[in-house]
Design an enzyme around this catalytic site. Structure first.
Site: not given
Ligand code: DOR
Ligand code: ZN
Ligand code: ZN
Length: 438
Positions: A65, A68, A99, A239, A285, A312, A316, A331
């Protein structure tokens, strides 16, 4: 030198799984050629030698998870910078979540991510395919095409979003069982998390933050376990973050339902007391839960109720994190800090051996994804995908110094004892002493 002409490497004085006296490990043509006190005897002096001083040798880590951000948000991470972070973290394979922008919801995009990952060549980059078009939760993607393409997509997920519609999830599971692929669910009932930014509990109430209840996660975990049972399919829970999810996983596994689960280093280490400062770096999240959840998650990982650790890793931009808490993107970075955290929480405490850590960071994730050349035993003839860990090499995390293009680490300024000091991918050293090797 091309990848096919990998050099001969001699890892001097390493301890496979941290067990026994140091040995030398000879690596040739991408495979382990010899292990033992004299493994390097008679090799020519131009063999690439690495003196590793008794460091722990583990199978290279596999992250189920990772985000990238390429295509679409190359200002925050690229396949190249994310692969570098992976190599520094001891990872030899990562699964890149769907995503992106555009989403990885068709074969053109998944094959492109796969090809770029290969060109970068620092670790295997397996694109995760989306379950639904545009991650909208409405229409299934052509999973079969993505599975048959160059990338041979093995895992499908709308992560970031939940496949919330039970009928769509049921069909996805049925379809996945036929294709022999895995659906990974971001368990979040969206009707229960509208506007939610923090774990629903005393801390969020006191701080005036809208709460994300445990039930939003647990209701989907329970539902999907039952859907997987009836579809005869496998399902993987991304997660896991609550004590209740642990109980549900145990229940489902006791019924022989094919369910697996991952936990992130941040949900193992951090709790919602961090939110006191309203620092957006702690927004994630699912949200950071309560201290007892972190303990239940650690226990579940030790006992095998939770199968593995996944990062995860969610880069950002600074302007998306350094803002009002409720406006911050959810994140956290994870690739470069996972090993030190898991080692601190579980190995240094005596709850796990290094072999157990190899199970949760390499062997089980490789098995869950169906990889045959990762998470392998450290034995002669096996592929040389390896991580070298110095258990006593204290380092302090500084976001700006991480290889990731973004700096949103919640561990800024924290010092950890263990560190990855080398990563071997397909018989080549991809990182050494905190530097990426081209
Ligand atoms: O915190 C998160 N960040 N959780 C997710 O599910 C998505 C991820 C992201 O893409 O940033
Ligand atoms: Zn998620
Ligand atoms: Zn994610």
């Amino acid at each position: 030198m091309t990848a096919s002409e990998s050099p001969t490497l001699l890892l001097r004085r390493v301890r496979p799984y941290g067990e026994g006296a140091p040995v030398d490990v000879l690596i040739r043509d991408g495979h382990i050629a010899a292990i033992g006190p004299d493994a390097g005897a008679g090799t020519s002096p131009d063999v690439e030698r690495h003196d590793l001083d008794g460091a722990v040798l583990l199978p290279g880590f596999v992250d189920l998870h990772t985000h990238l951000r390429e295509p679409g948000r190359e200002d925050t991470e690229t396949i190249s910078t994310g692969s570098a972070a992976a190599a520094l973290g001891g990872y030899t394979a990562v699964f890149a979540m769907a995503n992106t922008q555009p989403a990885q919801d068709n074969q053109t995009v998944t094959d492109s991510v796969w090809r770029i990952g290969r060109e970068v060549g620092l670790c295997d980059v397996h694109p995760v395919g989306a379950v639904t078009l545009g991650l909208k939760g409405e229409q299934l993607t052509e999973m079969g095409q993505m599975a048959d393409g160059a990338a041979k997509v093995k895992i499908f997920s709308d992560d970031g979003m939940c496949v919330y519609d039970p009928l769509i999830m049921r069909r996805a599971l049925e379809y996945s069982a036929g294709l022999g692929v895995l659906i990974a669910q971001h368990a979040e009932e969206p009707r229960l998390t509208r506007g939610a930014v923090a774990h629903e509990g005393p801390n969020a109430a006191r701080l005036g933050l809208t709460g994300w209840p445990r039930s939003a996660e647990e209701s989907i975990v329970a539902r999907d376990a039952i859907l997987a049972r009836d579809a005869g399919a496998r399902v993987h829970i991304c997660h896991a973050s609550t004590t209740g999810t642990v109980e549900l996983l145990k229940w489902a596994k006791d019924q022989d339902i094919s369910i697996t689960a991952e936990v992130t280093p941040h949900h193992l280490l951090l709790d919602d007391s961090r939110l006191e400062t309203y620092d957006g770096v702690y927004r994630v999240n699912p949200p950071l839960r309560e201290a007892h959840d972190t303990l239940a998650l650690r226990e579940a990982l030790v006992s095998g109720v939770i199968d593995c650790v996944a990062t995860d890793h969610a880069p950002h931009a600074a302007q998306e994190k350094c803002c009002e808490f409720a406006a911050a993107r959810p994140g956290m970075l994870g690739l470069e800090t996972a090993l030190p955290i898991v080692a601190a929480l579980l190995v240094e405490t005596g709850d796990m051996t290094w072999r157990d850590l190899a199970r949760v960071m390499s062997v089980r994730p490789a098995e869950i994804a169906g990889l045959t050349d990762q998470g392998r035993p450290i034995e002669v003839g096996e592929p040389a995908n390896l991580a070298v860990v110095d258990p006593d090499s204290p380092w302090t995390v500084i976001g700006d110094e991480l290889a990731s293009l973004s700096a949103n680490t919640p561990y800024e300024g924290m010092t950890f004892a263990a560190r990855v000091v080398g990563t071997v991918y397909k018989g080549r050293m991809t990182s050494r002493d905190g530097k990426v090797l081209a």
